[in-house]
Design a protein around this motif. Sequence first.
Motif, PDB file in Angstrom:
ATOM      1  N   LYS A 150       0.806  -1.265  -0.018  1.00 38.48           N
ATOM      2  CA  LYS A 150       0.067  -0.112   0.086  1.00 38.48           C
ATOM      3  C   LYS A 150       0.914   1.244  -0.165  1.00 38.48           C
ATOM      4  CE  LYS A 150      -4.043   2.427   2.570  1.00 38.48           C
ATOM      5  NZ  LYS A 150      -4.908   2.056   3.498  1.00 38.48           N
ATOM      6  N   GLY A 151       1.964   1.161   0.709  1.00 40.83           N
ATOM      7  CA  GLY A 151       2.970   2.328   0.646  1.00 40.83           C
ATOM      8  C   GLY A 151       3.451   2.714  -0.434  1.00 40.83           C
ATOM      9  N   ILE A 152       3.969   1.693  -1.351  1.00 45.65           N
ATOM     10  CA  ILE A 152       4.440   1.775  -2.490  1.00 45.65           C
ATOM     11  C   ILE A 152       3.452   2.264  -3.652  1.00 45.65           C
ATOM     12  CG2 ILE A 152       5.552   0.379  -4.713  1.00 45.65           C
ATOM     13  CD1 ILE A 152       6.961  -1.377  -2.687  1.00 45.65           C
ATOM     14  N   TYR A 153       2.288   1.864  -3.457  1.00 47.94           N
ATOM     15  CA  TYR A 153       1.272   2.068  -4.384  1.00 47.94           C
ATOM     16  C   TYR A 153       0.827   3.438  -4.242  1.00 47.94           C
ATOM     17  CZ  TYR A 153      -3.292   2.634  -6.549  1.00 47.94           C
ATOM     18  OH  TYR A 153      -4.526   2.832  -7.038  1.00 47.94           O
ATOM     19  N   TYR A 154       0.629   3.894  -2.939  1.00 48.39           N
ATOM     20  CA  TYR A 154       0.324   5.366  -2.680  1.00 48.39           C
ATOM     21  C   TYR A 154       1.561   6.317  -3.160  1.00 48.39           C
ATOM     22  CZ  TYR A 154      -4.098   4.939  -0.077  1.00 48.39           C
ATOM     23  OH  TYR A 154      -5.384   4.701   0.431  1.00 48.39           O
ATOM     24  N   SER A 155       2.506   5.865  -2.852  1.00 50.35           N
ATOM     25  CA  SER A 155       3.685   6.745  -3.238  1.00 50.35           C
ATOM     26  C   SER A 155       3.685   6.974  -4.861  1.00 50.35           C
ATOM     27  CB  SER A 155       5.164   6.071  -3.000  1.00 50.35           C
ATOM     28  OG  SER A 155       5.132   5.909  -1.622  1.00 50.35           O
ATOM     29  N   PHE A 162       1.029   6.571  -6.939  1.00 47.94           N
ATOM     30  CA  PHE A 162      -0.329   7.494  -7.581  1.00 47.94           C
ATOM     31  C   PHE A 162       0.160   8.731  -7.065  1.00 47.94           C
ATOM     32  CE2 PHE A 162      -4.316   9.282  -6.827  1.00 47.94           C
ATOM     33  CZ  PHE A 162      -5.059   8.811  -7.719  1.00 47.94           C
ATOM     34  N   HIS A 163       0.521   9.086  -5.794  1.00 45.84           N
ATOM     35  CA  HIS A 163       0.706  10.639  -5.690  1.00 45.84           C
ATOM     36  C   HIS A 163       2.007  11.420  -6.232  1.00 45.84           C
ATOM     37  CE1 HIS A 163      -2.088   9.703  -2.330  1.00 45.84           C
ATOM     38  NE2 HIS A 163      -2.400  10.784  -2.492  1.00 45.84           N
ATOM     39  N   VAL A 164       3.084  10.431  -6.480  1.00 47.17           N
ATOM     40  CA  VAL A 164       4.099  11.031  -7.427  1.00 47.17           C
ATOM     41  C   VAL A 164       3.610  11.380  -9.031  1.00 47.17           C
ATOM     42  CG1 VAL A 164       6.037  10.294  -8.788  1.00 47.17           C
ATOM     43  CG2 VAL A 164       5.968  10.036  -6.232  1.00 47.17           C
ATOM     44  N   ILE A 165       2.896  10.451  -9.607  1.00 50.30           N
ATOM     45  CA  ILE A 165       2.446  10.585 -10.823  1.00 50.30           C
ATOM     46  C   ILE A 165       1.497  11.832 -11.087  1.00 50.30           C
ATOM     47  CG2 ILE A 165       0.877   9.560 -12.779  1.00 50.30           C
ATOM     48  CD1 ILE A 165       2.103   7.211 -11.915  1.00 50.30           C
ATOM     49  N   SER A 166       0.493  11.865  -9.746  1.00 43.78           N
ATOM     50  CA  SER A 166      -0.701  12.902  -9.886  1.00 43.78           C
ATOM     51  C   SER A 166       0.284  14.406  -9.522  1.00 43.78           C
ATOM     52  CB  SER A 166      -1.428  12.691  -8.301  1.00 43.78           C
ATOM     53  OG  SER A 166      -2.432  13.741  -8.446  1.00 43.78           O
ATOM     54  N   ALA A 167       1.303  14.417  -8.663  1.00 45.85           N
ATOM     55  CA  ALA A 167       1.918  15.748  -8.386  1.00 45.85           C
ATOM     56  C   ALA A 167       2.768  15.830  -9.577  1.00 45.85           C
ATOM     57  CB  ALA A 167       2.634  15.462  -7.178  1.00 45.85           C
ATOM     58  N   TYR A 168       3.590  15.109 -10.410  1.00 47.63           N
ATOM     59  CA  TYR A 168       4.350  15.736 -11.309  1.00 47.63           C
ATOM     60  C   TYR A 168       3.574  16.097 -12.520  1.00 47.63           C
ATOM     61  CZ  TYR A 168       7.916  15.558 -15.082  1.00 47.63           C
ATOM     62  OH  TYR A 168       8.634  15.883 -16.278  1.00 47.63           O
ATOM     63  N   ASN A 169       2.464  15.306 -12.800  1.00 47.17           N
ATOM     64  CA  ASN A 169       1.613  15.865 -13.836  1.00 47.17           C
ATOM     65  C   ASN A 169       0.577  17.136 -13.456  1.00 47.17           C
ATOM     66  OD1 ASN A 169       2.094  14.154 -16.237  1.00 47.17           O
ATOM     67  ND2 ASN A 169       1.895  12.848 -14.579  1.00 47.17           N
ATOM     68  N   ASN A 170       0.786  17.509 -12.100  1.00 48.32           N
ATOM     69  CA  ASN A 170      -0.138  18.716 -11.794  1.00 48.32           C
ATOM     70  C   ASN A 170      -1.643  18.399 -11.643  1.00 48.32           C
ATOM     71  OD1 ASN A 170       1.432  21.625 -11.666  1.00 48.32           O
ATOM     72  ND2 ASN A 170       2.643  20.140 -12.562  1.00 48.32           N
ATOM     73  N   ALA A 171      -1.785  16.935 -11.298  1.00 44.76           N
ATOM     74  CA  ALA A 171      -3.363  16.525 -11.379  1.00 44.76           C
ATOM     75  C   ALA A 171      -3.794  17.087 -10.199  1.00 44.76           C
ATOM     76  CB  ALA A 171      -3.555  15.059 -11.529  1.00 44.76           C
ATOM     77  N   GLY A 172      -3.282  16.682  -8.947  1.00 46.18           N
ATOM     78  CA  GLY A 172      -3.929  17.164  -7.735  1.00 46.18           C
ATOM     79  C   GLY A 172      -4.871  16.006  -7.251  1.00 46.18           C
ATOM     80  N   PHE A 173      -4.979  14.883  -7.785  1.00 47.65           N
ATOM     81  CA  PHE A 173      -5.812  13.664  -7.163  1.00 47.65           C
ATOM     82  C   PHE A 173      -4.913  13.128  -6.024  1.00 47.65           C
ATOM     83  CE2 PHE A 173      -7.978  13.874 -11.344  1.00 47.65           C
ATOM     84  CZ  PHE A 173      -9.157  13.357 -10.937  1.00 47.65           C
ATOM     85  N   SER A 174      -5.766  12.693  -5.156  1.00 51.93           N
ATOM     86  CA  SER A 174      -5.403  12.201  -3.753  1.00 51.93           C
ATOM     87  C   SER A 174      -6.160  10.977  -3.532  1.00 51.93           C
ATOM     88  CB  SER A 174      -5.311  12.948  -2.707  1.00 51.93           C
ATOM     89  OG  SER A 174      -4.668  12.400  -1.508  1.00 51.93           O
ATOM     90  N   LEU A 175      -5.549  10.035  -2.684  1.00 54.22           N
ATOM     91  CA  LEU A 175      -6.498   8.752  -2.458  1.00 54.22           C
ATOM     92  C   LEU A 175      -6.944   9.151  -1.001  1.00 54.22           C
ATOM     93  CD1 LEU A 175      -4.207   5.854  -3.613  1.00 54.22           C
ATOM     94  CD2 LEU A 175      -6.170   6.875  -4.918  1.00 54.22           C
ATOM     95  N   TRP A 176      -6.503  10.317  -0.208  1.00 52.35           N
ATOM     96  CA  TRP A 176      -7.137  10.429   0.743  1.00 52.35           C
ATOM     97  C   TRP A 176      -8.427  11.554   0.672  1.00 52.35           C
ATOM     98  CZ3 TRP A 176      -1.654  10.172   1.036  1.00 52.35           C
ATOM     99  CH2 TRP A 176      -1.231   9.037   1.883  1.00 52.35           C
ATOM    100  N   SER A 177      -9.298  11.412   1.354  1.00 52.54           N
ATOM    101  CA  SER A 177     -10.519  12.274   1.055  1.00 52.54           C
ATOM    102  C   SER A 177     -10.256  13.492   1.569  1.00 52.54           C
ATOM    103  CB  SER A 177     -11.623  11.566   2.009  1.00 52.54           C
ATOM    104  OG  SER A 177     -11.443  11.506   3.218  1.00 52.54           O
ATOM    105  N   ASP A 178      -9.206  13.815   2.310  1.00 51.46           N
ATOM    106  CA  ASP A 178      -9.086  15.150   3.014  1.00 51.46           C
ATOM    107  C   ASP A 178      -7.786  15.581   2.371  1.00 51.46           C
ATOM    108  OD1 ASP A 178      -7.587  13.461   4.121  1.00 51.46           O
ATOM    109  OD2 ASP A 178      -7.731  14.369   6.184  1.00 51.46           O
ATOM    110  N   GLY A 179      -7.332  15.140   1.343  1.00 49.32           N
ATOM    111  CA  GLY A 179      -6.164  15.703   0.628  1.00 49.32           C
ATOM    112  C   GLY A 179      -4.808  15.300   1.225  1.00 49.32           C
ATOM    113  N   LEU A 180      -4.070  16.119   1.434  1.00 47.35           N
ATOM    114  CA  LEU A 180      -2.687  15.914   2.303  1.00 47.35           C
ATOM    115  C   LEU A 180      -2.770  16.611   3.582  1.00 47.35           C
ATOM    116  CD1 LEU A 180       0.046  16.331  -0.673  1.00 47.35           C
ATOM    117  CD2 LEU A 180      -1.201  14.096   0.506  1.00 47.35           C
ATOM    118  N   THR A 181      -4.135  16.818   4.246  1.00 39.56           N
ATOM    119  CA  THR A 181      -4.025  17.564   5.483  1.00 39.56           C
ATOM    120  C   THR A 181      -3.418  16.707   6.604  1.00 39.56           C
ATOM    121  OG1 THR A 181      -6.374  16.788   5.709  1.00 39.56           O
ATOM    122  CG2 THR A 181      -5.924  18.863   4.674  1.00 39.56           C
ATOM    123  N   GLY A 182      -3.409  15.473   6.473  1.00 42.00           N
ATOM    124  CA  GLY A 182      -2.673  14.671   7.530  1.00 42.00           C
ATOM    125  C   GLY A 182      -1.036  14.762   7.321  1.00 42.00           C
TER     126      GLY A 182
END
Length: 446
Positions: free
Chosen positions: A160-165, A167-187
């Motif tokens: 799960k840790g590798i998969y979340y990494s 997902f968020h790396v691809i989303s961040a590099y492409n400036n997508a902003g999608f997150s698998l956490w419902s509250d984004g990166l507030t945690g």
Amino acid sequence: MKNPKRFLHNPIKLSPPQFLALLFLFLIFIGTCLLKLPVAHEESISWIDAFFIATSAATVTGLASVDPGSTFTLFGEIVILFLIQVGGLGVMSFASLVVIMMGRKISVKQRVLMQEALNQPSIGGVIRLVRNLFVFSISIQLITTFFLSIRFVPELGVYKGIYYSVFHVISAYNNAGFSLWSDGLTGYVGDPMVNIIISFLFITGGIGFTVLVDIWVSRRWKTLSLHTKVMLISTLIINVVSILLFYLFEFNNPKTLGMLSGAEQFWASYFQGVSPRTAGFNSIDMTSITPDTSLLMVLLMFVGAGSTSTGGGIKLTTFVVILFAVGAFLKGKENPVIMKRTIRVAIVYRALAISTISLLFIFAALFILNYVQKDTSFMVIVFEVVSAFGTVGLSMGLTADLTIIGKIVICVVMVFGKIGPLTLAFSLAKQSKENIRYPDGEVFTG
């Protein structure tokens, strides 16, 4: 009809911008169909929501009418990742890469399409740029996935840790902003490692591929192109100013920075200061920001990222050209000058046209959305529309409450924000064949 077979022998000829637009719409269509499959979602979703998420992913926006982390299965999330990667790096770039890997030659027509897609002044060097684009993009994503896994694996487990990494790396590099956490990166609002890696990715992706290639090839400030120098300096200035203003507007807000410690306030101000122009990730509750902050973010989202980047907006260089053109007019100069280089009038016209058409389009979307979203604050609607236009993905809570018409309007704005200004720029860059010179006329302005 004199010749019924004429259409078959002479199909409609599309210009490169029109072809790229249709190719992009086809990507959204495929994504919508895949996301609607039963295997793609845990909970049943409507066609409009599948279309909305596919459009948001393909345009690398990040607005979500449903929670991606809880709504979609692993298959659905992989479809979203595919749309983000293809949409971010470019449909034509991926198609060209496939042709290159198959060992086939790239035709002149295909080179022209790549020139349009990558916002290049000529077809020379576009193949090399595509290769460099993919090598750099994949390399930087692999490296940052490794470092982000160091943070996520101990907390989430290996897989799960590798998969979340990833997902968020691809989303961040492409400036997508999608997150698998419902509250984004507030945690992770005060987590230095997450803040640095994610912001490094979307800043790098938002600078623009031509700038990154120029830095890699030149490696010296003096030999960098004017575009690269303008992008680097203006990015630094606008990021520093936005960070300071965000802190100034929010440090007394008990619902955002006011509830955080000193270190967390620093990281939250930094992250939210640099995020609005491109990525759309949030480390604080966006529904609780002050009106001053929301207005600041609207401006940042409208300006957007760099040309040939994964971000949207009118582009930072467009904004800079307009500022210098205004300065030149006030000083009585014929042409704006940036770093001892004269900016051609055609470039100024193009910058003004992009900004004007974008503003008119945004106003049209605002009129419609303000009419259909009766009980919504106007500032919240403005925030949503400009976020969609800038393909940013930040929201003050309106996305999930959009009506069907509202979702369609936002989808249209996201598509326009991704391909509209760019297509317009290339169309206006072509010189007119008309050689007629009419007499001068006077029109009073101001």
